[in-house]
Design an enzyme around this catalytic site. Structure first.
Site, PDB file in Angstrom:
ATOM      1  N   ASP A  36      13.188 -16.039  34.891  1.00 54.03           N
ATOM      2  CA  ASP A  36      12.719 -15.036  33.939  1.00 54.03           C
ATOM      3  C   ASP A  36      11.854 -14.076  34.742  1.00 54.03           C
ATOM      4  O   ASP A  36      11.468 -14.376  35.877  1.00 54.03           O
ATOM      5  CB  ASP A  36      11.915 -15.730  32.839  1.00 54.03           C
ATOM      6  CG  ASP A  36      11.180 -14.749  31.944  1.00 54.03           C
ATOM      7  OD1 ASP A  36      11.829 -13.845  31.399  1.00 54.03           O
ATOM      8  OD2 ASP A  36       9.941 -14.886  31.821  1.00 54.03           O
TER       9      ASP A  36
ATOM     10  N   ASP B 241       9.111 -11.222  33.183  1.00 51.00           N
ATOM     11  CA  ASP B 241       7.774 -10.985  32.623  1.00 51.00           C
ATOM     12  C   ASP B 241       7.069 -12.292  32.300  1.00 51.00           C
ATOM     13  O   ASP B 241       7.574 -13.104  31.534  1.00 51.00           O
ATOM     14  CB  ASP B 241       7.875 -10.125  31.355  1.00 51.00           C
ATOM     15  CG  ASP B 241       8.270  -8.698  31.671  1.00 51.00           C
ATOM     16  OD1 ASP B 241       7.408  -7.955  32.160  1.00 51.00           O
ATOM     17  OD2 ASP B 241       9.433  -8.336  31.436  1.00 51.00           O
TER      18      ASP B 241
END
Length: 222
Positions: A8, A10
């Site tokens: 991922d 953020d």
């Protein structure tokens, strides 16, 4: 045998999420509105469909405001806070170890590619990623598994051959639903949120080498 790691972005590679919540919370206070983490968490790791913090004061509190000016100041304040942030502990080492070991490395993010690129370029980590799956490449972002399924296809690996690195409940749900071995490293904001099941959690990547992570999943020692 692990063949890939999918990150991922953020909150996982760099903690942009704590800064977002901070600037929105402070901005809301100027209008006399408290922005709870429970409310804000609806947009963490996903789209703004369920909760749009830019328009919420106007649509739900009937506050007359210049939305363009509001968005501009939010972004300015976020940019200032992000000057204090760096890559989360252990991320760069894991990227280096995975690359050296010949693993495929993907990125699966609910954010748009233009947003991700500015940080990837700043952190000088673009060379590590074999694919970028973002809000621009799918119909449904997390918690839907489409981003992870797309990353698996582009990397040419099966779900049980890959580890997903996540930080948020929505991201973890997406990775688990896609069938990946899912590792959660919560940040300042997400450690306060309830998570589902099916994933493993560690405090920091700084204490783990690549082989240890792989062994943790095969031997269930996390």
């Amino acid at each position: 045998m692990m063949k890939a790691i999918i990150f991922d972005f953020d909150g996982t590679i760099i903690d942009t999420e704590t800064a977002w919540y901070t600037v929105f919370k402070d901005a809301y206070e100027q209008y006399g509105v408290e922005l709870s983490l429970d409310t804000y968490s609806q947009c963490l790791g996903t789209s703004l469909h369920s909760f749009n913090p830019y328009t919420y004061l106007s649509t739900h509190h009937n506050i007359s405001m210049d939305l363009d000016a509001f968005r501009k100041i939010i972004h300015q304040n976020h940019t200032e806070l992000m000057k204090k942030e760096s890559m989360r502990p252990g991320i760069l080492t894991l990227l280096q170890e995975a690359k050296a070991a010949g693993l495929k490395i993907g990125l699966a993010s609910s954010s748009h590619r233009a947003w991700i690129d500015q940080f990837v370029n700043l952190l000088e980590i673009g060379e590590y990623f074999d694919c970028y799956c973002t809000a621009d490449t799918v119909k449904h972002v997390k918690p839907d598994p489409e981003l992870y399924l797309q990353a698996l296809e582009q990397l040419g690996v099966q779900a049980n051959e890959a580890i997903a690195i996540e930080d948020s409940p929505n991201g973890a749900r997406a990775a688990v639903a896609a069938g990946l071995h899912t590792l959660v490293i919560k940040n300042t904001i997400t450690k306060q949120l309830p998570f589902g099941q099916g994933h493993h959690t560690i405090e920091s990547l700084a204490h783990y080498e690549l082989q240890q992570l792989a062994d943790c999943f095969t031997q269930k020692t996390i």
